[in-house]
Motif scaffolding. Structure first.
Motif, PDB file in Angstrom:
ATOM      1  N   GLU A   1       0.827  -1.211   0.000  1.00 55.26           N
ATOM      2  CA  GLU A   1       0.000   0.000   0.000  1.00 55.26           C
ATOM      3  C   GLU A   1       0.860   1.259   0.000  1.00 55.26           C
ATOM      4  O   GLU A   1       0.573   2.219  -0.715  1.00 55.26           O
ATOM      5  N   SER A   2       1.924   1.257   0.790  1.00 50.61           N
ATOM      6  CA  SER A   2       2.819   2.415   0.844  1.00 50.61           C
ATOM      7  C   SER A   2       3.532   2.620  -0.496  1.00 50.61           C
ATOM      8  O   SER A   2       3.605   3.736  -1.013  1.00 50.61           O
ATOM      9  N   VAL A   3       4.042   1.519  -1.051  1.00 53.32           N
ATOM     10  CA  VAL A   3       4.747   1.599  -2.333  1.00 53.32           C
ATOM     11  C   VAL A   3       3.786   2.008  -3.435  1.00 53.32           C
ATOM     12  O   VAL A   3       4.112   2.841  -4.281  1.00 53.32           O
ATOM     13  N   ARG A   4       2.589   1.447  -3.417  1.00 56.28           N
ATOM     14  CA  ARG A   4       1.599   1.774  -4.448  1.00 56.28           C
ATOM     15  C   ARG A   4       1.280   3.265  -4.417  1.00 56.28           C
ATOM     16  O   ARG A   4       1.201   3.918  -5.450  1.00 56.28           O
ATOM     17  N   SER A   5       1.147   3.827  -3.223  1.00 61.50           N
ATOM     18  CA  SER A   5       0.873   5.257  -3.082  1.00 61.50           C
ATOM     19  C   SER A   5       2.009   6.094  -3.674  1.00 61.50           C
ATOM     20  O   SER A   5       1.778   7.058  -4.406  1.00 61.50           O
ATOM     21  N   LYS A   6       3.235   5.703  -3.366  1.00 64.31           N
ATOM     22  CA  LYS A   6       4.396   6.436  -3.883  1.00 64.31           C
ATOM     23  C   LYS A   6       4.562   6.215  -5.390  1.00 64.31           C
ATOM     24  O   LYS A   6       4.935   7.124  -6.121  1.00 64.31           O
ATOM     25  N   ALA A   7       4.273   5.003  -5.837  1.00 65.65           N
ATOM     26  CA  ALA A   7       4.345   4.715  -7.271  1.00 65.65           C
ATOM     27  C   ALA A   7       3.282   5.502  -8.024  1.00 65.65           C
ATOM     28  O   ALA A   7       3.522   5.969  -9.144  1.00 65.65           O
ATOM     29  N   ASP A   8       2.121   5.662  -7.410  1.00 65.13           N
ATOM     30  CA  ASP A   8       1.069   6.481  -8.034  1.00 65.13           C
ATOM     31  C   ASP A   8       1.530   7.931  -8.184  1.00 65.13           C
ATOM     32  O   ASP A   8       1.251   8.575  -9.199  1.00 65.13           O
ATOM     33  N   ALA A   9       2.244   8.435  -7.175  1.00 64.68           N
ATOM     34  CA  ALA A   9       2.778   9.801  -7.269  1.00 64.68           C
ATOM     35  C   ALA A   9       3.786   9.889  -8.420  1.00 64.68           C
ATOM     36  O   ALA A   9       3.785  10.868  -9.183  1.00 64.68           O
ATOM     37  N   ALA A  10       4.625   8.873  -8.553  1.00 58.63           N
ATOM     38  CA  ALA A  10       5.589   8.850  -9.660  1.00 58.63           C
ATOM     39  C   ALA A  10       4.859   8.774 -10.998  1.00 58.63           C
ATOM     40  O   ALA A  10       5.216   9.471 -11.952  1.00 58.63           O
TER      41      ALA A  10
END
Length: 107
Positions: A45-54
């Motif tokens: 979930e944390s990575v997905r959130s950051k990947a979404d920002a990218a």
């Protein structure tokens, strides 16, 4: 070549370089999303959130880049700077997500 032709050639090279950079980042983001899917739920979930920002930064940069051929000329410098800033935002978001994955693996 005339000055106008030189400028047009330089603009085209700049756009092509930025397109290549963005496509490289697209591939890296896709790999990151695969890693996010393989991570534990809380890390994912944390990575997905950051990947979404990218990914959002990628899409914004791609959109800006599409404006360059029609808005070129005097605006090329500011448009290029805008795309480069978005690429920097993309890099930061990507690195943050990547660091989260590394921490989750104990690296």
């Amino acid at each position: 070549m005339t000055t106008t032709e030189d400028q047009s050639s330089n603009e085209g090279a700049t756009v092509e370089r930025l397109e290549r950079v963005l496509e490289e980042w697209r591939g890296r983001i896709d790999e990151l999303l695969v890693q996010a899917d393989l991570a534990s739920k809380d890390v994912s979930e944390s990575v997905r959130s950051k990947a979404d920002a990218a990914q959002n930064a990628y899409l914004a940069a791609k959109n800006q880049l599409l404006k360059i051929p029609t808005d070129a000329g005097n605006n090329l410098g500011s448009l290029r700077s805008g795309v480069e800033k978005l690429i920097d935002d993309l890099r930061q978001a990507y690195e943050s997500a990547e660091a989260t994955i590394r921490r989750s693996r104990g690296e």
